[in-house]
Design a protein around this motif. Structure first.
Motif, PDB file in Angstrom:
ATOM      1  N   TRP A  12       0.859  -1.195   0.000  1.00 27.49           N
ATOM      2  CA  TRP A  12       0.000   0.000   0.000  1.00 27.49           C
ATOM      3  C   TRP A  12       0.889   1.237   0.000  1.00 27.49           C
ATOM      4  N   CYS A  57       0.489   5.451   0.670  1.00 25.29           N
ATOM      5  CA  CYS A  57      -0.327   6.631   0.997  1.00 25.29           C
ATOM      6  C   CYS A  57       0.516   7.866   0.696  1.00 25.29           C
ATOM      7  N   TYR A 116      -8.868  -3.313   7.514  1.00 23.41           N
ATOM      8  CA  TYR A 116      -9.774  -2.990   6.412  1.00 23.41           C
ATOM      9  C   TYR A 116      -9.371  -1.711   5.702  1.00 23.41           C
ATOM     10  N   ASP A 117      -8.708  -0.820   6.447  1.00 25.40           N
ATOM     11  CA  ASP A 117      -8.320   0.471   5.886  1.00 25.40           C
ATOM     12  C   ASP A 117      -6.948   0.845   6.463  1.00 25.40           C
ATOM     13  N   SER A 160      -6.681   4.324   8.342  1.00 30.38           N
ATOM     14  CA  SER A 160      -7.317   4.279   9.656  1.00 30.38           C
ATOM     15  C   SER A 160      -6.436   3.480  10.620  1.00 30.38           C
TER      16      SER A 160
END
Length: 441
Positions: free
Chosen positions: A13, A15, A386-387, A390
């Motif tokens: 991932w 960000c 899930y995120d 977060s």
């Protein structure tokens, strides 16, 4: 023909922070000469680039390096010297006497190195500092390989470091000249606080800041006592006094800003000033809770700081992100205030803006410096996830940081530092703790 590059980081991932609310998957960040030259799908990067090194982060989220917008790195050796006291008692009866006993160039260099190690292990790649002997801090930061915006501290009263305001400024500018050309070190002027700096000195600071194009970093509206004292002495609240002196502007950063009334929030917004929010320190010293949701609603740029380890006990931006989001929700009774992505912005791009470094750091964008932090999300006790955004703010801790890069150089990885020996840190602690023990509350 594949293009030769220094490093490719393949992340599960990513960000980037800019654009807002973005989370990418299976991305490569391509790095050459310390800068980000491409961001693309892992499959594309392997077709396009031949890397000297490939780092595969199969279970990680890659974020911009975290930025500690307000700290006193050299206070790390005073962690726990005086706890559970109000600010002025803590300062005048414990911290200032302790500083008097140990303050020296060697102390600052040693204590700052300990702080740099703590910050790098927690994913912090840059800190905005305010302390005596900034040259010594620059030596420690350079050894650790961490970025630092060092404040040239100014006070009226004498310390082991300087005798009066003019001497503080002179020593500060000597330090500033000493690190010219060091790509890791930048400078601001740091008049300590309105209650320790005269009008004349503030005016001098402003003149120098304008001439040299430097930011101004000060403590402001941290306690109710500070405001009452200013009203007695000057007939004005501290922010009004600084406004009258002409200090407010886009290069002005105020640490804390706990006690701000609505008209002052409007004034900060109007002048484009910045706030360094230090929720843990403000709670620990019982200074209060800053009106962050109001500041953000008015468009004031707010970044996150830890303050020094003496008033927080941790230089931990994961703790500050979580706390800032939770406090803002509790204070406003609005669960939508400071969502996770905004808390992460406060610890990255907002802090970069406050130091005037947003063109270099604070987000993962092509052309920016490769200051990057990887956080591992695979441990069962923090799953399911899930995120990832977060998760970073509400679930992860600094112990989940696996890698910290500054200008594409790996400075910390899984418990090991590139340029700091654990034995060196132990020796620093063993040398200074007995000297500070005498001031233990």
């Amino acid at each position: 023909m594949k293009k030769q590059v220094d490093l490719v980081i393949e992340a599960r991932w990513l960000c980037p922070i800019v654009p807002k609310n973005t989370l990418l998957e299976y991305q490569s960040v391509v790095i050459q000469s310390g800068k980000i030259v491409d961001i693309c799908a892992i499959t594309s990067a392997s077709d396009l680039y031949q890397a000297n090194e490939i780092v595969q982060l199969t279970e990680h989220v890659l974020i911009p390096g975290l930025i500690n917008l307000h700290t006193h790195a050299a206070m790390s050796l005073m962690r726990g010297v005086a706890d559970d006291l109000t600010l002025m008692t803590w300062l005048s009866e414990h911290i200032w006497p302790a500083e008097q006993a140990v303050l020296s160039e060697q102390y600052v260099q040693d204590a700052s190195l300990l702080a740099c190690a703590e910050m790098l292990s927690g994913g912090i790649t840059c800190f905005n500092d305010m302390y005596f002997y900034p040259k010594a801090t620059s030596v420690a930061a350079s050894q650790a390989g961490i970025r630092a915006n060092l404040g040239l501290v100014v006070l009226e009263f004498p310390t082991a470091y300087a005798t009066d305001a003019a001497d503080y400024l002179q020593k500060g500018f000597d330090a500033h000249d000493s690190w010219r050309g060091n790509p890791l070190i930048s400078t601001c002027i740091a008049p300590h606080a309105p209650y320790t700096v005269s009008n004349q000195t503030f005016e001098t600071v402003l003149t120098y800041a304008e001439q040299l194009g430097l930011g101004i970093h000060t403590h402001l509206h941290e306690t109710r006592d500070e405001i009452a004292q200013s009203q007695t002495e000057f007939g004005l609240r501290p922010l009004q006094r600084l406004a009258q002196l002409g200090l407010l502007g886009p290069n002005f950063l105020a640490a804390h800003g706990v006690h701000l009334i609505d008209s002052e929030i409007d004034m900060l917004a109007e002048f484009g000033c910045h706030i360094a929010h230090c929720p843990s320190s403000n709670l620990k010293l019982a200074s209060g809770i800053a009106p962050i949701s109001k500041l953000l609603a008015k468009g004031v740029n707010v970044g996150l700081g830890t303050d020094g380890a003496a008033s927080n006990n941790r230089l931990d931006l994961f703790a500050e992100m979580r706390l800032s989001a939770l406090l803002a929700k509790g204070m406003s009774e609005d669960a939508t205030v400071i969502p996770a992505h905004q808390a992460l912005e406060m610890a990255t791009i907002n802090a970069a803006k406050a130091m005037g470094l947003e063109d270099k750091i604070g987000s993962i964008e092509i052309g920016k410096l490769a200051d990057l932090t990887a956080v591992k999300l695979n441990e069962s006790i923090i799953n399911p996830c899930y995120d990832p955004i977060s998760h970073l703010v509400y679930t992860c801790g600094r112990e989940h940081v696996s890698h910290t890069w500054v200008t594409g150089e790996l400075r910390y990885s899984n418990g090991l530092y590139a340029n700091i020996e654990p034995l060196e840190l132990k020796e620093i602690i063993n040398m200074w703790q007995p000297k500070l023990q005498l001031h233990k509350h």
